[in-house]
Design an enzyme around this catalytic site. Structure first.
Site, PDB file in Angstrom:
ATOM      1  N   GLU A   1       0.858  -1.189   0.000  1.00  0.00           N
ATOM      2  CA  GLU A   1       0.000   0.000   0.000  1.00  0.00           C
ATOM      3  C   GLU A   1       0.895   1.240   0.000  1.00  0.00           C
ATOM      4  OE1 GLU A   1      -3.569   0.221   0.285  1.00  0.00           O
ATOM      5  OE2 GLU A   1      -3.398  -1.865  -0.261  1.00  0.00           O
TER       6      GLU A   1
ATOM      7  N   LYS B   1     -10.228  -6.170   5.794  1.00  0.00           N
ATOM      8  CA  LYS B   1     -10.840  -7.245   4.996  1.00  0.00           C
ATOM      9  C   LYS B   1     -11.548  -8.249   5.912  1.00  0.00           C
ATOM     10  CE  LYS B   1      -7.357  -6.537   1.409  1.00  0.00           C
ATOM     11  NZ  LYS B   1      -6.002  -6.873   0.968  1.00  0.00           N
TER      12      LYS B   1
ATOM     13  N   ASP C   1      -4.642  -3.639   6.903  1.00  0.00           N
ATOM     14  CA  ASP C   1      -5.288  -3.990   5.635  1.00  0.00           C
ATOM     15  C   ASP C   1      -6.016  -5.335   5.784  1.00  0.00           C
ATOM     16  OD1 ASP C   1      -5.443  -3.580   2.556  1.00  0.00           O
ATOM     17  OD2 ASP C   1      -4.652  -5.607   2.780  1.00  0.00           O
TER      18      ASP C   1
HETATM   19  N1  HSE Z   1      -1.700  -3.953  -0.205  1.00  0.00           N
HETATM   20  C1  HSE Z   1      -2.690  -4.958  -0.453  1.00  0.00           C
HETATM   21  C2  HSE Z   1      -1.950  -6.305  -0.448  1.00  0.00           C
HETATM   22  C3  HSE Z   1      -3.360  -4.688  -1.764  1.00  0.00           C
HETATM   23  O1  HSE Z   1      -0.725  -6.315  -0.343  1.00  0.00           O
HETATM   24  O2  HSE Z   1      -2.598  -7.332  -0.507  1.00  0.00           O
HETATM   25  C4  HSE Z   1      -4.682  -5.338  -1.960  1.00  0.00           C
HETATM   26  O3  HSE Z   1      -5.634  -4.993  -1.025  1.00  0.00           O
END
Ligand code: HSE
Length: 434
Positions: free
Chosen positions: A190, A205, A201
């Site tokens: 990111e 999710k 992240d």
């Molecule tokens: N930065 C995230 C990853 C991108 O490395 O999976 C997808 O959400």
């Protein structure tokens, strides 16, 4: 053939992939959907940079508001990311009675209830398939194919950057910070890599998957989130010696009226399906009461895989519009709000890996195991390991304890007592195990 207009907000990597897909596969899309999906506008602050796709005259604009208010546009695709302006544009689009496709996991995890509430009131669809797992159709599967199942558990490797770093640390014995630099150079971390490596992240999710599976909004701020920043090659090596890979796993499961969610580096046995998920790949292992185990595997990021899912969402909305309107009254059901509750982190149950630098004196190991027992933590196995070059601690022996299933809180209180009893050096390292 009826035309459905699409406007894209954000012409970055994924925006360019979606534009390319819409232009390139327009005919195939029309044959499958029975409606012609037309890319009408793309808004971005920078419309001069080459994005590797040829856009016809008159489509690019710097004025996002004009895209939202354009009467020839039925679907707004938000690919800006973050909260701020992306949230404003999505709410503006909903108020203008446009259905929305977004890949914005942070926004949905942090403000899902507001966004989905507004869409429900306006009677428009919000699709967010690319918010979790990039090219993997996991959101669609939970909403549709698995709708008749009670979801017993979900275990996911949901961040490609972390998985890439962990894979290289295990394969090459490389250090965390060296591999992170490579991940950034290769462009899949990111913009702010702390979101990846500190687990946020994955937490965004996990929050979306858990909310979808259990019918109430679960905030990432209410469950345990631990990333891989502090993971040492020492633990990667010892885990390997014991037959495990370390993965950053989102754990979601239901026990009675409680839902447990946590994100943490996890020891996965080498013969487990998730241990075979390497490099930037993502995977989600879902256990439904009817479906049993299902494993979804694919690319969790990147221009084309993410665009694939966004196009699938656009296609569904186009079908809904041509059939007379929005399909999902509420994108995430909140039927279980107040019925199910999120487990407090200390009550999450797992087997644990605990690594300690134990004082090399008579009786220390005995004391240590007694303290675990007094806190109700049963030991499966204790192993001593060789000191690793560059990580030596004089007068101490590296010991790994693997526990039977125990609550996280019980292990923590045992470790607190062990740390203050003067029988180990420094702090113990604790990770959960599958
Ligand atoms: N930065 C995230 C990853 C991108 O490395 O999976 C997808 O959400």
């Amino acid at each position: 053939m009826k035309e459905i207009g699409v406007g894209i907000l954000g012409f970055g990597t994924v925006g360019a992939g979606v534009a390319d897909g819409l232009l390139r596969n327009r005919e195939t899309f029309a044959q499958r959907l029975g409606v012609d999906v037309v890319l009408r506008k793309i808004a971005d602050l920078d419309i001069t940079r080459d994005r590797g796709v040829t856009i016809p005259e008159g489509i690019l604009t710097t004025d996002a508001s004009s895209v939202i208010s354009d009467p020839s546009i039925d679907i707004i695709v938000e690919l800006i990311g973050g909260i701020g302006i992306a949230k404003k544009f999505i709410l503006d689009a909903i108020r203008a009675k446009k259905s929305v496709v977004t890949a914005n996991k942070k926004l949905l995890a942090e403000c899902g209830s507001e966004i989905f509430g507004a869409a429900g009131e306006a009677g428009v669809d919000i699709y967010f398939g690319a918010a979790v797992g990039g090219g993997i159709p996991i959101i669609r599967s939970l909403r549709e194919g698995l709708a008749g199942n009670e979801i017993e558990s979900i275990k996911g490797i949901l961040n490609g950057t972390c998985n890439y770093i962990l894979t290289r640390m295990a394969r090459e014995g490389a250090r965390f910070d060296e591999v992170l630099k490579d991940a950034q150079r290769l462009g899949f971390a990111e913009a702010d890599p702390t979101l990846d490596i500190d687990g946020w992240d994955t937490a965004h999710k996990a929050s979306i998957l858990a909310s979808l599976a259990y019918g109430f909004f679960i905030s990432p701020h209410d469950f345990e989130v631990k990333g891989i920043r502090d993971l040492s090659t020492v633990d990667v090596t010892y885990a390997k010696e014991l037959g495990y890979s370390i993965k950053l796993v989102a754990h979601v499961s239901r026990e009675g009226d409680e839902v447990g969610v946590r994100v943490s580096p996890t020891l996965v046995p080498e013969n487990h399906l998730l241990a075979a998920v390497n490099d930037v790949f993502n995977a989600v292992l879902v256990h439904g009461d009817l479906s049993d185990d299902l494993m979804f595997y694919g690319k969790g990021a990147g221009r084309a895989p993410t665009a694939s899912t966004v196009l699938g969402d656009i296609g569904d909305i186009a079908r809904n519009i041509s059939n007379g309107g929005a399909r999902y009254k509420s994108a995430i059901s909140v039927a279980n709000e107040g019925i199910l509750a999120l487990k407090v982190p200390a009550n999450n149950v797992s087997s644990f890996y605990v690594r300690m630098m134990v004082e090399d004196r008579c009786g220390t190991l005995g004391k240590l195991t007694t303290i675990f027992g007094e806190h109700g933590v049963s030991i499966l196995q204790a192993t001593s390991h060789k000191q690793l070059k560059g990580h030596e601690v004089e007068g101490a022996i590296p010991v790994v304890i693997r526990t039977h299933k125990a609550s996280s809180g019980a292990v923590d209180s045992a470790l607190e007592e062990i740390e203050s009893a003067g029988i180990i050096r420094g702090k113990a390292i604790k990770m959960c195990m599958i």
